[in-house]
Design an enzyme around this catalytic site. Structure first.
Site, short mmCIF file in Angstrom:
data_model
loop_
_atom_site.label_atom_id
_atom_site.label_comp_id
_atom_site.label_asym_id
_atom_site.label_seq_id
_atom_site.Cartn_x
_atom_site.Cartn_y
_atom_site.Cartn_z
N SER A 1 56.32 44.86 12.15
CA SER A 1 56.66 43.95 11.33
C SER A 1 56.97 44.31 9.90
O SER A 1 55.81 44.47 9.19
CB SER A 1 55.64 42.67 11.41
OG SER A 1 55.25 42.32 12.59
N LYS B 1 61.20 37.69 12.11
CA LYS B 1 59.69 38.06 12.37
C LYS B 1 59.16 37.31 10.97
O LYS B 1 58.01 36.45 11.32
CB LYS B 1 59.48 39.31 12.42
CG LYS B 1 57.84 39.71 12.49
CD LYS B 1 57.24 38.96 13.70
CE LYS B 1 55.71 39.37 13.67
NZ LYS B 1 55.03 38.51 14.71
N LYS C 1 50.61 39.99 4.86
CA LYS C 1 51.78 40.84 4.56
C LYS C 1 53.02 40.22 5.26
O LYS C 1 53.98 40.01 4.61
CB LYS C 1 51.57 42.35 5.31
CG LYS C 1 52.74 43.07 5.35
CD LYS C 1 53.06 43.91 6.66
CE LYS C 1 52.49 43.39 7.94
NZ LYS C 1 53.05 43.99 8.97
P1 NAD Z 1 46.78 48.07 14.40
O1 NAD Z 1 46.40 48.38 12.91
O2 NAD Z 1 45.83 47.98 15.41
O3 NAD Z 1 47.71 49.50 14.60
C1 NAD Z 1 48.47 50.47 13.84
C2 NAD Z 1 48.21 51.69 14.29
O4 NAD Z 1 49.08 52.74 13.56
C3 NAD Z 1 46.75 52.23 14.34
O5 NAD Z 1 46.39 52.52 15.66
C4 NAD Z 1 46.94 53.47 13.25
O6 NAD Z 1 46.16 54.49 13.60
C5 NAD Z 1 48.14 53.93 13.52
N1 NAD Z 1 48.96 54.75 12.19
C6 NAD Z 1 48.78 54.12 10.97
N2 NAD Z 1 49.36 55.12 10.01
C7 NAD Z 1 49.92 56.05 11.05
C8 NAD Z 1 50.74 57.30 10.79
N3 NAD Z 1 51.10 57.60 9.67
N4 NAD Z 1 51.27 57.97 11.99
C9 NAD Z 1 50.84 57.44 13.17
N5 NAD Z 1 50.12 56.36 13.52
C10 NAD Z 1 49.51 55.76 12.41
O7 NAD Z 1 48.18 47.28 14.01
P2 NAD Z 1 48.88 46.24 15.21
O8 NAD Z 1 48.10 44.79 15.22
O9 NAD Z 1 49.14 46.73 16.44
O10 NAD Z 1 50.16 45.97 14.39
C11 NAD Z 1 51.29 46.91 14.45
C12 NAD Z 1 52.57 46.14 13.84
O11 NAD Z 1 52.68 45.02 14.81
C13 NAD Z 1 52.11 45.41 12.40
O12 NAD Z 1 53.20 45.57 11.76
C14 NAD Z 1 51.85 43.96 12.86
O13 NAD Z 1 52.05 42.99 11.79
C15 NAD Z 1 52.76 43.69 14.04
N6 NAD Z 1 52.25 42.79 14.91
C16 NAD Z 1 50.75 42.54 15.39
C17 NAD Z 1 50.34 41.65 16.20
C18 NAD Z 1 49.07 41.53 16.65
O14 NAD Z 1 48.76 40.48 17.17
N7 NAD Z 1 48.11 42.43 16.48
C19 NAD Z 1 51.28 40.57 16.76
C20 NAD Z 1 52.81 40.88 16.51
C21 NAD Z 1 53.03 41.84 15.41
#
Ligand code: NAD
Length: 292
Positions: free
Chosen positions: A98, A172, A241
């Protein structure tokens, strides 16, 4: 894109991991990268290949999927040292995080000529990521969207083509404004009912059979808030965010939208007060404290 496509999946967190597993289940070759060694191990145990770095994952991959916390991290992973050039020319970038739409358009311009870009953020949370029933909102040219469709289809059948690059990310942010405002309304409703002597669970039951129901009353209030589990898997800082992204978009378009501004301010304050890492359903604690 045929099933023989090699997919680099960068970001194996709450959402990325189940999405990558659904690609594996559909028969794609997936090479994952995440900064977390636990995440890499979990992917390897479930049949995915793992890479030593994002650059390694991209090298030789026809498709790159990013599922990272925000667009700034996506830019750093792809642009630093021109990392994206490790992918074959005309590889397809599916930016599923997102991110802010303006950032996505700027990224697309920077990688143009080497990568084809489709932004394809998701909605539905961890449960629907596991089930493969997320809503996917895509932005990109017709041709790039058509190329992306089979791969997106392995993660969900609910795919919307919103328009050119950036429109998926705009959609989104708009969605999460409505979702975040819905959480505020649902939590305030329950707290108001409780203050008057109504049973909290009864308030939720009645709302869910009435015109006041929303996503928070239906799939968050009993499941994660009143149950006390606070385990939706979506961090409060990520929600803040997304709503700030919507507010910035509104301002940049010259609009004056006080509901959106106040919603963004409240979520930002909650993230400052409770810390961005807590589950977003802890917003209940934030509003409860205001009344104490
Ligand atoms: P999360 O924090 O669980 O996952 C992010 C991952 O990225 C982590 O595993 C982290 O280690 C990894 N990461 C961070 N920096 C990195 C890098 N430089 N290189 C490689 N890996 C790296 O977050 P999430 O909940 O999975 O969300 C991911 C995206 O999806 C976000 O943008 C969030 O807003 C969106 N989103 C989340 C949800 C939800 O319910 N969790 C729903 C819809 C959308």
């Amino acid at each position: 894109m045929s099933k023989s496509a090699h997919i680099a999946f960068i970001g194996l967190g709450q959402m990325g991991m189940p999405m990558a597993l659904n690609l594996l289940k559909a028969g794609y070759d997936v090479v994952g990268f995440d900064l977390s060694s636990e995440a890499l191990q979990a992917l390897a145990e479930r049949g995915g290949r793992i890479a030593a770095s994002a650059v390694d994952a991209m090298s030789g991959s026809d498709v790159i999927i990013t599922m990272l916390s925000n667009g700034k991290i996506v830019q750093s992973v792809l642009l630093e040292g021109d990392a994206f050039r490790q992918a074959p020319k005309s590889a397809l970038l599916l930016e599923m995080s997102s991110s802010a739409p303006e950032e996505t358009r700027s990224l697309a311009a920077k990688v143009s000529g080497h990568l084809r870009v489709v932004d394809a953020p998701v909605s539905g949370g961890v449960k629907r990521a596991v089930e493969g029933s997320l809503a996917l909102m895509a932005g990109g040219s017709e041709a790039d969207f058509e190329a992306a469709k089979p791969i997106l289809g392995a993660m969900s059948a609910k795919i919307f083509h919103c328009g050119p690059v950036g429109t998926g990310h705009a959609m989104k942010a708009i969605n999460n404004y409505v979702s975040g405002a819905g959480v505020i309304a649902a939590v305030e409703a329950v707290l108001l009912g409780r203050a008057f002597g109504l049973d909290e669970a009864k308030v939720v039951d009645v709302l869910n059979s009435s015109s006041g129901k929303n996503n928070a009353t239906e799939v968050k209030m009993n499941q994660f808030i009143l149950s006390g589990t606070f385990g939706s898997g979506f961090a409060l800082g990520l929600m803040a965010k997304d709503i700030r992204t919507a507010a910035n978009l509104s301002t940049s378009l010259g609009l004056s939208q006080p509901g959106l501004t106040q919603t963004a301010d409240l979520w930002d304050d909650a993230a400052r007060t409770l810390g961005g890492a807590v589950d977003h359903t802890r917003f209940y604690d934030y509003l409860k404290r205001q009344g104490d």
